[in-house]
Write an enzyme that holds these catalytic residues in place. Structure first.
Site, PDB file in Angstrom:
ATOM      1  N   ASP A 282     -10.179  11.983   8.621  1.00 48.08           N
ATOM      2  CA  ASP A 282      -9.731  11.506   7.407  1.00 48.08           C
ATOM      3  C   ASP A 282     -10.407  10.239   6.995  1.00 48.08           C
ATOM      4  OD1 ASP A 282      -8.389  11.697   5.040  1.00 48.08           O
ATOM      5  OD2 ASP A 282      -6.612  10.765   5.562  1.00 48.08           O
TER       6      ASP A 282
ATOM      7  N   GLY B 110       0.896  -1.086   0.124  1.00 45.58           N
ATOM      8  CA  GLY B 110       0.109  -0.149  -0.001  1.00 45.58           C
ATOM      9  C   GLY B 110       0.762   1.371  -0.033  1.00 45.58           C
TER      10      GLY B 110
END
Length: 404
Positions: free
Chosen positions: A214, A95
């Protein structure tokens, strides 16, 4: 004092006159050597007994500089040498993002982990690193990614957390994943409920409350069982009892997910997370990203979906990949909830605890439908489109969408 007797030795010169002087000189010398030898042996013994995971002395300490984490007695601190071994010299990237890459790792006990390495140690990156580590060390919930440890050694800022082999929610919704996993509508509802439960814990179960700031599909990770957990707490902020935290003029977050009221006023509240979660709900419903193009025109998912929903058009909003295999009233309930969460005014948005309750009701509707029709997960994915017509005859009026 060690006294040396040399009266029996046949030495040149006046031995009797010098014997006392030599005893005075040689005695302290040997004693000092023995004392030094004991100190060296003691130092070796202590160094061998020192635990492997003790807090490392980084270059920042040697230069007289320290950060907020150094000096804390944290058993989950790893050295950079440890990290290299855990990741097999950063062999496999699983990732990444603006802050840095995430690598696959394995601990000595065989436990799989994800290792997030910050790109650099600039002030903002260091601030986010400290915030995330401090938060992860204090919060514990089954719907939040578990913290394993961290490394703070010189310019190396690294966070280690549990490995989520299912990937992130955005990858699964878009089909860009190495697995063949497909999120049915029922599974999407379970994912939404897990996210809501994790955020509700941050908002209501922590003191002071924590605002994630977020919330987005790339920060929702799934394990091998397709169970979802909230991740990435680098932008999180501690709130206040009145739900308002005054921030600087710099608004943090990801375009497409940022609460418009927060963007205009610079006032962050728990309802800002609710707005972002509403965007995630729309992604679960539509399969689209928050910002997308249609025929060369740019759309925001909230405006695009809401315009169709207020006309009573749920079919054009629902993800085509679902193949109309869902209970229409369950879909409507979540669509109404998404619109409520993304209201322009924060006071009109529900609390995360209320969101979780409504999602549970939507799951009950979907479960009742599957029991009523006798469809399993696999059957629903391959059944004919007539199931959509059957679903519209759900008997409970309390779950029907409001008049449009």
């Amino acid at each position: 004092m060690i006294n040396l007797n040399i009266s029996g030795n046949n030495l040149a010169g006046n031995a009797s006159a010098n014997s006392s002087e030599k005893g005075v000189v040689v005695g302290p010398t040997i004693g000092s050597l023995l004392f030094l030898l004991v100190l060296v042996m003691l130092a070796i013994f202590i160094s061998k007994k020192r635990p492997r995971n003790a807090v490392p002395w980084s270059s920042s300490v040697n230069s007289g500089k320290s950060t907020a984490l150094l000096g804390q007695e944290i058993k989950s601190c790893f050295s950079h040498v440890d990290i290299v071994g855990i990741t097999n010299n950063f062999e496999k990237v699983i990732g990444g993002g603006g802050s840095g890459n995430v690598y696959y790792g394995r601990l000595e006990n065989g436990c799989e982990v994800a290792v997030k390495v910050l790109k650099n140690s600039h002030s903002q990156g260091t601030k986010e690193f400290v915030a995330e580590v401090k938060l992860l060390m204090t919060v514990h919930h089954k719907c939040l990614v578990s913290f394993v440890g961290y490394c703070e050694e010189g310019a190396n800022l690294i966070v280690i957390y549990e490995h989520m082999s299912g990937g992130d929610l955005r990858q699964l919704l878009s089909g860009r994943t190495s697995t063949s996993a497909f999120l049915t509508w029922e599974r999407r509802l379970q994912v939404a409920l897990s996210i809501a439960a994790g955020l509700d814990y941050l908002h209501s179960g922590c003191n002071p409350p924590i605002i994630h700031r977020d919330v987005k599909t790339t920060n929702i990770l799934l394990n091998a069982k397709m169970e979802a957990k909230v991740a990435d707490f680098g932008l999180s902020k501690a709130g206040k009892k009145d739900d308002v935290t005054h921030l600087s003029t710099v608004v943090a977050g990801t375009p497409g997910y940022i609460d418009p009221e927060y963007y205009c006023t610079n006032l962050l509240t728990k309802k800002s997370d609710v707005y972002s979660f509403g965007v995630v709900l729309f992604e679960l419903i539509t399969g689209r990203t928050p910002l997308f193009d249609v025929s060369g025109e740019r759309f925001h998912i909230v405006q695009w979906a809401t315009a169709r929903l207020v006309r009573g058009d749920i079919q054009s909003v629902a993800d085509p990949k679902l193949g109309a295999q869902y209970e229409v009233n369950s879909m409507w309930k979540v669509a109404d909830l998404a619109m409520s969460c993304t209201s322009q005014q924060s006071h009109s948005r529900p609390r995360m605890s209320d969101v979780a309750i409504q999602l549970k009701e939507a799951i009950e509707v979907e479960t009742y439908y599957r029991q009523r029709t006798g469809c399993s997960f696999a059957e629903v994915q391959h059944s004919s489109s007539s199931s959509y017509e059957v679903s519209s005859s759900f008997p409970s009026a309390s779950f029907l969408p409001p008049a449009r």
